[in-house]
Every structure is written in structure tokens, then in C-alpha cells.
Design an enzyme around this catalytic site. Sequence first.
Site, PDB file in Angstrom:
ATOM      1  N   ARG A   1       0.947  -0.861   0.382  1.00 19.81           N
ATOM      2  CA  ARG A   1      -0.184   0.366   0.178  1.00 19.81           C
ATOM      3  C   ARG A   1       0.737   1.524  -0.259  1.00 19.81           C
ATOM      4  O   ARG A   1       2.110   1.273   0.241  1.00 19.81           O
ATOM      5  CB  ARG A   1      -0.758   0.126   1.511  1.00 19.81           C
ATOM      6  CG  ARG A   1      -1.879  -1.360   1.036  1.00 19.81           C
ATOM      7  CD  ARG A   1      -3.249  -0.598   0.331  1.00 19.81           C
ATOM      8  NE  ARG A   1      -3.965   0.810   1.727  1.00 19.81           N
ATOM      9  CZ  ARG A   1      -4.424   0.887   2.689  1.00 19.81           C
ATOM     10  NH1 ARG A   1      -5.271  -0.604   2.434  1.00 19.81           N
ATOM     11  NH2 ARG A   1      -4.720   1.551   3.045  1.00 19.81           N
TER      12      ARG A   1
ATOM     13  N   TYR B   1      -4.779 -10.021   2.708  1.00 20.52           N
ATOM     14  CA  TYR B   1      -5.542 -10.918   2.739  1.00 20.52           C
ATOM     15  C   TYR B   1      -5.319 -12.218   3.631  1.00 20.52           C
ATOM     16  O   TYR B   1      -4.398 -12.945   3.107  1.00 20.52           O
ATOM     17  CB  TYR B   1      -6.504 -11.539   1.975  1.00 20.52           C
ATOM     18  CG  TYR B   1      -6.784  -9.317   1.089  1.00 20.52           C
ATOM     19  CD1 TYR B   1      -8.566  -9.017   1.427  1.00 20.52           C
ATOM     20  CD2 TYR B   1      -5.824  -9.112   0.509  1.00 20.52           C
ATOM     21  CE1 TYR B   1      -8.629  -7.873   1.099  1.00 20.52           C
ATOM     22  CE2 TYR B   1      -7.014  -7.615  -0.184  1.00 20.52           C
ATOM     23  CZ  TYR B   1      -7.710  -7.485   0.249  1.00 20.52           C
ATOM     24  OH  TYR B   1      -7.848  -6.302   0.161  1.00 20.52           O
TER      25      TYR B   1
END
Lengths: 729, 729
Positions: free
Chosen positions: A341, A349
Site C-alpha cells: 500500500r 488478506y
Amino acid sequence: MPVSIADTTDADLLVNDSSTMPAILTDTSDADLPVKDSSTVSPIITDAPDADLPVKNFSTTPAITTDTSNTDQPIKESNIDVLIIGAGPAGYMAAIWFARLGINARIIDKRGTKIFTGQADGLQPRALEVFNSFGFAHRPLKEASVGFESCYYEPDANGHIHKVARKVEGVVGISRFNGSVIHQGRIEQWFTDAIDEFSNNTLQVERPLLPESLVVDESKIHDQSAYPITVTVKKLSDDDSVPDQFGHKLENGLYRQFAGDQEREFATPPESREIIHAKYVLGTDGAHSWVRKQLGIVPEGESTDYIWGVLDIVPITNLPDIRKRCAIHSVSDGSIMIIPREGDLVRFYIQLKETAREPEDGSPPGTKARVDRSKITPELILERARKILHPYTLDVAETQWFTGYQIGQRVAPKFEKWERVFIAGDACHTHSPKAGQGMNISMMDTFNLAWKIAHVVQGKASPAILSTYEDERRQVAKDLIDYDFKLSRLFSGKPGTGDGTISTDEFRDFIDKGSAFTTGCTVDYGASALVSKPPREDSNIKYASPLATELFIGMRFPDSRLVMQCDGRPWFIHDKMPSDGRWRLIDFSGDIKSSPTLAAQLVAVGHYFSSPESFIAKYTPADERVDSVIELILVHASDANNVEWDDFPLAFRSRDSRRVMDYWKIYGDMESLHGGTGDAYEKLGIKRDVGALVVVRPDGYVSMVTTPDMRGINEVGSFFDGFLIPATR
Amino acid sequence: MPVSIADTTDADLLVNDSSTMPAILTDTSDADLPVKDSSTVSPIITDAPDADLPVKNFSTTPAITTDTSNTDQPIKESNIDVLIIGAGPAGYMAAIWFARLGINARIIDKRGTKIFTGQADGLQPRALEVFNSFGFAHRPLKEASVGFESCYYEPDANGHIHKVARKVEGVVGISRFNGSVIHQGRIEQWFTDAIDEFSNNTLQVERPLLPESLVVDESKIHDQSAYPITVTVKKLSDDDSVPDQFGHKLENGLYRQFAGDQEREFATPPESREIIHAKYVLGTDGAHSWVRKQLGIVPEGESTDYIWGVLDIVPITNLPDIRKRCAIHSVSDGSIMIIPREGDLVRFYIQLKETAREPEDGSPPGTKARVDRSKITPELILERARKILHPYTLDVAETQWFTGYQIGQRVAPKFEKWERVFIAGDACHTHSPKAGQGMNISMMDTFNLAWKIAHVVQGKASPAILSTYEDERRQVAKDLIDYDFKLSRLFSGKPGTGDGTISTDEFRDFIDKGSAFTTGCTVDYGASALVSKPPREDSNIKYASPLATELFIGMRFPDSRLVMQCDGRPWFIHDKMPSDGRWRLIDFSGDIKSSPTLAAQLVAVGHYFSSPESFIAKYTPADERVDSVIELILVHASDANNVEWDDFPLAFRSRDSRRVMDYWKIYGDMESLHGGTGDAYEKLGIKRDVGALVVVRPDGYVSMVTTPDMRGINEVGSFFDGFLIPATR
């Protein structure tokens, strides 16, 4: 310890508002369970009841309610063209169109504040192209994490994960942009800034405003001057506009309920009510859409047993590819997807259980169990991640956000009613976040819809074009659900060769083949009034004219680099095709300097467009610029040293009553003195000695391809006659 | 009719404030003449008296004045690190550095408003690189007219101009940016927005503030904790802060005088006075610099006889290359330069007379006559333009701005005094606008200076580095004047082969050869404490180490595309070298995977920088990030498939006490999976089996090149020992 699974009796209490978190963190709406801990309420994300499940505390409202009088307060009343309900990415995308096109629109949201962390984060190349068309693609380029490589880790003979492949992320050359990742709050901020600029600060999200009722006067739906939809909204107090979140100190995506729901008792009375009469209403209010419920539309599909947690953390790890997208399958502890990110953040995840337990509440056999999301903690998710990553280590310097969800896939059977009230985004489709598609496809729904509504509101086009929205976008939603279904199974499956296992080769192959799909650049709209091509049996078969063999009709017009004739500046043609509501008619005239036939054709075409009888004149209001409805563009293929600005018909050069030339419509597919150009015809499959005439929609999709002569011009005229309304002159 | 030339007796009345219009519209300060028409005053641009000429209405103030007491009002008093006087591009460039670096600075201007039209407009590629380093290069890319081609028109056998050449504008590949043109007001707005962002709105231009006196306490100039400079400023009323412009209805660059000058009677008393004690003062107050006058510095040089007019118009013309830069020589009517501007605007530089008349005021023979600028009208300039352009036609749809000037070239002999008070921009150098250099070189003056002052104020470096400012920038100014002198002669000369004519072949050849110079990318600073290379005799001889044969020491570090090791993202390395005050030490380690020697060298270097004894540790305050003073960057040349993130020493990867890796310092000169990279070593002339160690200054210029081993590290350590001050730890 894996999360516990509880019963479904309180399913109404644990829902997500996916208008704030379309798709990438969407719980697919049926995984919501009782709450045990409510010590902390984090005032960030709002919530909405799930219209699709049996609910306990309030009735399932019938499609249309009319009661707007249960208050003593004075009621303001107003008319607007469009009301957008729900300020998530889909709502913002609609709003930016309306701001750009000067439509009298409002956008409301029941949440009191914007979001600041977590939620959706994936931007596909096509979304970035659209941002570029609204002028703010430089912001993700500066701020977001951009994906260029992905790695695959699988178990070795000892059961330890190791890298088995390094692959290109996305598709080289399909777009100027690569998939990018940044938190949804920033994306909404870019929208907000751009909308402020386009609307001169007149179109701003009004919050917290809760819609209470939606009434449609069916006798007026065919009257374009009427305001057939009446929506009553009430202004919430600040206290009632904050979500009720699980008892974690961290921001997270686990909510109990939102106090500001339509049928709730309010802690404080609403500050005021207002009656809004609208020509059109857009419900971009998330997976638990209130608007959808008013329309009586029930999404179809179901949930899977796959249960996943999400962590947004600053990791401390020795996994060498932590800053690349990684798909990791362990032998028996589940899978991880790693998405780097912005800044030092990484999103994980993490598969929490392979299957949910059987429900314990006496539900019929086969009923899918739900995760008790109140039991999901960052520690629990991290613990599982460590097992999967072994022998690599994982510590956490900072946790910014987390959530948990159960994968499910649903699509609404209808996306609108009366061609007056539309739903879009998560209100239409929900699925797993792992393909990074949700927010994108939600935004593209309203990117597809809003200009059409604007056309109708402005009197430019027949309301008949509005039916193309559902036709075009429902197919995309179905394709997505199909893709997500297969991806989820392969990703959540246990690797191996035996029964109940999945092949990682098949997994990687599936990702490879699907990478074009996930760029968003391969969306292919079917034949309609707006897309002139033969009807097709199979939505996967692309159609191109023999005149432009690589330019697929119904797909977005691809970018290429052309040279502006007047000044020699190379341009990405997308930069000259902003989302400003205009149709574009591009005359790929061919090499007019080598072919007298092409030259004569161009003269004839120019003569036609210089005449007041041309279809461009017919559809353009007398008081507007001649290029305000349909912009005529010329792309020749002659050599730069052989062609001058005044070699072209005046129709392409002169359209200003002041006699000032319009220098900005003629391009050459020619070598710039600075290089890097001259291959557009080839890339589009257009022959330099034949040429082509191309119609591009205001949203950048190819409507038709024909010959660059008067026969073609007549065909284009007939195409526009099919839906455009002649201007009063 | 050509403009009339009048005498010089009222020369003080007609001056330009070049702080608002550095260079591209600079009158070179001695062309100013009496006013006849004063019916309209246009309140846009301010003005200042010319310190260099005899003046009538007020005395030439001695260098230092001390009278700050001629008011009864209470006097505010404050200490600041730096006072910038004059908010033109040079002042803004200083301010953005100070904002970015958190220096306690103020910037004042005596004008009441910003400028809105006209003035300077040319941005060279290097200026755009610098804008990029401050994060706003996307704005010119979106808004400005960018030059890619230029055309040359010369007389044919019939004396009609015709196109003789189409050439590349600028130098292909020298920069990511091309020369761009937009009006100065927009550029100042970009600066303002960026400064607001960096300073959190704390550093803003204070106006209208007029400096009245500047006193330096010479006993304190060697005390870095003292504030040896005292400047008294007074706040003007709005009425007194507007310029007195010639009597045209249009905005223009012809001013009589500015009411707010230091020795004037004011219509209204100043609102308040203030005493500012500063460590440093920057005079960026234009060609008629008040600060320069206080320092007693008199520019050297003289004016020419060439007289030119400028028109910013929306033209109506059949000249086919009107949107390209055109240089046009007519047989006997003079020359024109055409510079396409933003939108539909085009700037015309139009020769008005070949020579000025002899002065009629009894001046000694040889004294250059001055233009009577009050006689210059847009109509007169246009009339001349039409003659030159014949047989092409020229009409005007809109005139936005105009001015007139007489070409001259001057350079100040000194750029500072006491290494405490500096002048920059037009205060140091004035010349003709035609090379499009003025605003650029003015901005680059303070881009060179301000970070050095910041270093000294922050206690990072010895004040001795400040002497490099004059050394480095005065050479650039002299090179510019030299270039401008030749260009002006060739451009203003009459084409032909006889006596008193110029060769257009020579003119085009001169432009060709000078195009690298005009990009601003070839500036080459001489040997100094900050530039480690042998002293040179000739400023035109570039110096490169044999280790990096194309990387010239003293020149700006060129851009190239590298691949971020951790995530495979290709970056223009300039995008990762923002102007943030840091030195950069780039270890081009070579192909460490193929050479055990290089691998061992890298291990040793890494070991050194992991030690608390390293010079980076020495110069970095204990409470700051280890990369806050010197950023260590690694650029390897190994194959992407052969090298992993953890192949590199921790010194390049880990510098955070939280144990979070720093992923953003290691690049590969390797093929990205998305292509377009892998040629940086070759372009810099660095061998993959040898490598190089490169020191880059905070302003992006190369300080030194040495070997990427401990011998080189020691050399770099000695280099920094020469001027950096060890941090107290």
C-alpha cells in the site's frame, strides 16, 4: 485459534455499508452476527441494515413508502434533476460527471464524516484512465503504491513456502497506468477536490442526511419536464450519524449497526426534514442499499464458506517480496494475498478457516454458517498469517485497520426501475475483494450511467438511451462474479493433487489469463443504440470492423501517441479526450498526401461539415460552439515534412465566429521531431491508404467504425439520428 | 510609422520593476523616457526607480541608511532568519526552499497585488525539472504551451518571407521536459500554492510592504547566532501600492513610476512601520533593485540600439506555423519572433527600428538614444508586424498585453556583501528577453543560494559555502549576457551578404548550437568546496571522472529511469531526488552478482555505514532520521532475475528504530518487467564491472565522483569534512 462461527439470528446487527467500502472490503452481506463487546465505538464508518435478510428490529419496508409527515418541523421542498444517495466511490463518480456537465444534482450521505482508513484500496488501470479524463490521475501517480510485479509462493517438499514465480503485474502496454493501491479516503478526497473545482463548490456532499421515503408518480415518468420522484430526507444529529463499531480500539471494518437507519429510534430528533423532487435518483448506497430495497430488487447469489481477515499494517518481515503483490498458498494453513500500500503500509488478506462451521441455530441442513465477526481481532489474524508465512517471519510495527469477511457473490437482477431510479456499485453486485475490482467496477457503473442521464436532462438525447445502462453494466457484473467465483475457489483452496485440493499451476494460469480482465480495459459493451455492431451470442467475442481490425467496437478507445499538427507536440490522445460530455468523431483520413482518392474524400467530408445541413449542426444548439456536442477530430497519416496546417479543410480548422482558427483538432500519426510517435494506425489496425471513421462515446467507448467518406458520414448521421434530439436553432 | 526616440532627461520616470518581470520583458533599465499621456492608470504592475541612472525627483540613497525613526507610530520589532525583498520568480524560488526546509523566513513586496497578464513567460527544461523537484511540474504540463518545433522564415528572391527550415525545439533527450510558455502570474500562483502547502500557510507574501532602510552591524557578521541586519519596512496604503502606468487602456509593460518608492511623498501616510532583524537578506527586487543600491553595487554593461515591441494577442493569420516558435527575418522591415502561448494566445516580439536615433539633448556623441516608450502603442507594433510578415496576413482577435523595450546587457560586479546580504535575479543581470532565459536564470539564482543559507542557518554547514553563490551564478550570468549579445545582434540584424548585414545561416547555426544552453541543463559550476574537480581555465570545458565519463562534475545530475528493487516499479530518478535539502550519496555498486570484488566492496561500504563512526552518523543529529542530512542510495547493475532485496547490506535497507525496513533506497539499472529501463550506467558512462560513487548536492548538481569502495568513501568523508559541521549528538 480460528474464529468462532455463531448463529444467524442477529444477522441484522452486523452489516457493512458498502457504499463506504465497495467491494474490496465488502462483506457480501450475509455474514453478520451478534455482538458481545461494545465498549468502544469508533466514529468513522456508517452502516445500513441488510435488506436481503430477515431482520428483527424493523420490518422490511415495502418498495415505495409515502409517509413524509411524521414531524412537526417545517418542510423545505425543492426540485432537482438528479439526487445521488450515498457518497462512496460510485456516488462520487456520478457527482463528478454532473459537476463537469453542469447538471443540477445533489449528493447526500447519512454518515457524518468521511472515511479515513482502510476500506477499498485497489485502482485498476481503467479507473486511472477515467481519473485522467477528469484531470486528476497525477494524484494516484504521486501518492499510491503502483503494482509492477507479482510473486507466487508455494510449499516446497518440506512444506515451507518459497517463491515459485515472478511475473508481470497487469498487462504490459494495455494502458499508460498500472494498477495502484491507496486507501479509499484519499480517492474520495481527489474526487471531492475535482468536483469542487468543476462545480465551483456548488456540488458538495450533504451529510448527515438520511432518506426516509421514495415515491414515484408513475403518471409522470414519460414527461421529461416533470419531477416524478419524491424523496423525503431528514438531517441527522451528529450523534446519530456515527456508526456503531465493534469494541476494538483500532479502526476496523466490523460494525454492529448504524444508529441512523430509516426505521430506528433516534437518540435525538432529526434536525430537519426536506422533500426533494427529482427527475432521476441514483442509489449508490452500498451492498445494503436502501434505494434497492425501495425498488423491491433482491440480489441473487450466495455466500461461500471461505472466511478471510484483512490487516493493514506496517510489517516487519524477512519476506523479500513484501513490497510486491504476493499470492501465497501454504500446505495446510490457508492462503495469503499481500498487497503493498501507500507509504510503509501493506495489506494482508489472510485466510482464517477453510470452511465455516455448520450453523448451530437449528437452521436447515446446508444453510451456510456465518462468521462471528465480533471475535475477529488483529492478533488472531496475525497469528494465522504467521503460520502461513513460515519460515518467513512477520511482526507488526503498526496496525492501521483490519476487518474480516466471508466470501459471497451476488448480482441484482435489475439495476433500475422506470428508467428513473437506478442503483449502482455494491447495490448491484458484491463479491470478494481479492481481484481488486469492487470499487473500480462500482465507479465504472456510474461512469457509464451519469453522462447518459445528463444527456437526457439536457435534452440532447432520447431517454431510450438509459436502458443501455443495465444492459452494459449487468454483463460486467456477471463477468466479475464469474471471475471472482473461480478466483476465490482457487485462492482459498488447499494446494495439492488429491480430492478437495486445487492446482497452483491452474491458479497461476487463471491469474495470468485474467490479468487483462482485471485491468478494466477489456470491458466490451454489447450492441445497442449507442454501440453499432452485430448482436453477439457470446459476450467474450470481440468485434472489430475490417477497417480497424484492432479497434474493438463496444470497448474503450485505446490510447496512442499522436502529433498535434499545428505545433508538433506529441500527445497521448486520451489527454485530448477528457470526460466533458462530448461525442467524438475521429476521421482517420489516411495519407492524404499520397492518395488523391483520400484527399478528395477528405475535401468532401470537410465540405459537408462546413455546411449548415450537417448532422453536427443539426444537433448543436445555435448559441453553443460547433464542437460542443460532437467534436470533429482529424488524424492523418501523411509525413510530417510533407503536410502543412493549411492542407486541411476548414471544417477541421475553423469554428470560431471571431475567425480565430481552432488549432487543436488535427493530428498526424507521424514521427515527431522528438520521437516516440507514428504507430497509431498500425496499433489500431487502420490502413494508411484506406483510413476509417470512428465514433467515440462521451465515456470513451467506441460506438462505430465506418469508412472515412460520405457513405460513412451518412452512416454516422443515421447512428446519431437514432437517439440524439435535434437542437432548437 | 516607427516609434519616435526622445531625449534622456527624464530617464527616471520610465522604469520597469523587473522583480515582476524578470528578463523576458525586462527593459534593461536605461530606456526610460518622459510621459505625455497619463489619462489612464492601470493598477497591475509596480515599479521602482532606477538606481543606476541620474534621477531627478529624489536623491540616490547611500548604500546604508540608518534613519528608521521618522514616524510617530509604534514600531514592531522582530527577529527572523531570512528576509526576502521582492516577490517575483526569484523571490518565490527562495521562499519555496525556505518553506520546504522549515526556515524562519519572510517575503515582502511593495506591490499591492499580484500580476495577471504579460511579463515573463518562458520556462526552460531545467526550470521545469526544478518545479518537479518541488512537486508541481504537472501544472505547466497541463497549462502551458510546450515547444517541440521551431520554424525559420527568410526572404525569398522576391523579398517575401517563406519557410526555410523546420527544426527541433530544444535538445531531444536532454530532459523529460520541454521548454514551456505561460504567463508569469500562473507560475507565481503555482509557487504560492506549493509554498502554502510546504509552510502550512505560514510563509506568505506580505504586501504592500516597502523597505526603507537596511543597516548592517559589521561587528556581528561572523556571529552565526546574531541578527546583524536591520531592515525597516513600512506598510503602504492600497492607493500607494499600485503602479503608475502609461495611458493605454490595455494592460502593458510601460510604466512611468511607482508611487510607493522609498523617497517619495505618499498620498497617505504609511499604515505602520516595522523593524526586522535578520540573519540574511535576499534582494530579489528586480532590475532597479533597492537592495542592490543599498549595497552600492552598480551593474556593468550597456544598451544596444535595437528596439523591440511585444504583443500578446490572439492572432488571425494565415501563417501556417503560427503555433510553432518562428524566427522571421524580413528584407528591410526588421525581424519577428513568434512564441505560442497558453490557450489561443501568441506572443510576438517585433523589431520596431533598426537603430535608435541620436539623442537630441546635447548628450556627448556616442550616447545611446532611448525609446520614448510612451509613444508605443499596440497599433504601431501591429503595423510593423504586418510589414514584416507580408505576404502573410495578421489580424488581431484580442490583445491581452504589450510593451516595448530597448535591448541592453548588464551584469552586477558583485552578487552579495558580507556574505549576509545577497542580490539575485534581475538585480544581478538584465538582457534581452528573446532567449527566454531571464525568469529562468533568476529563479535558478535563488535555487542555488537559498539551500546554502538554510544549511548555514540550521547549523549544518560552515558559512564559507555562501561564497560559492556568486562564483557559480555570476559565471552563468556572464555566459547568458554573452549569448544574448550575439543572439540580439543576429536577430536584430538585416539579412544579407553586404556590409552591416548578418548571415541567416550563421543565425540558425547559432541557435542550433545554443539550444543546449537555453535548456538550462548545461550549467556547469566551477571547482569549489561544494564541487570537487580540478580548477579550470575555460568555463566551457566540462569535466568528468574516468569512472563516469558522461556524468559531468558541477553539472546537474541527469535523469534516468531506474527500477526500484523492492517492487519493480520504474522511476525517473529525479522523482526520487526532491528538493528537500538532503545531500545524496549514490553508490553505483556495479554488477555485484557477477563480481566478487564488487560484492566485497559493497559489503565493506555497508559495514562502514552501519557503524556509528560513519560520516553520515557524524553529520546527522541524533534525533533525526539517519537519512535526513545525507541520503544513501544504491544503484546496482545486476540482472533482475538474479538479485533479491535481501542481497544488499543492511545499511542500505534498514534505518528505522522500529525495525521497519526502508525499502526505498535500492534501485537496479535493470530491465523492468514493464520495460523501458536498464541503460542508466551506459548513459552515465559508468562501467558495470567498476561502478562509481557519486555525491549530489541538495540542488541536484554533481559534487564529486569517486570509486565505490572504502578509498572512495574516505574521499567523500573528507569532502564533507570540508564544510559540514558535525552534529551535536
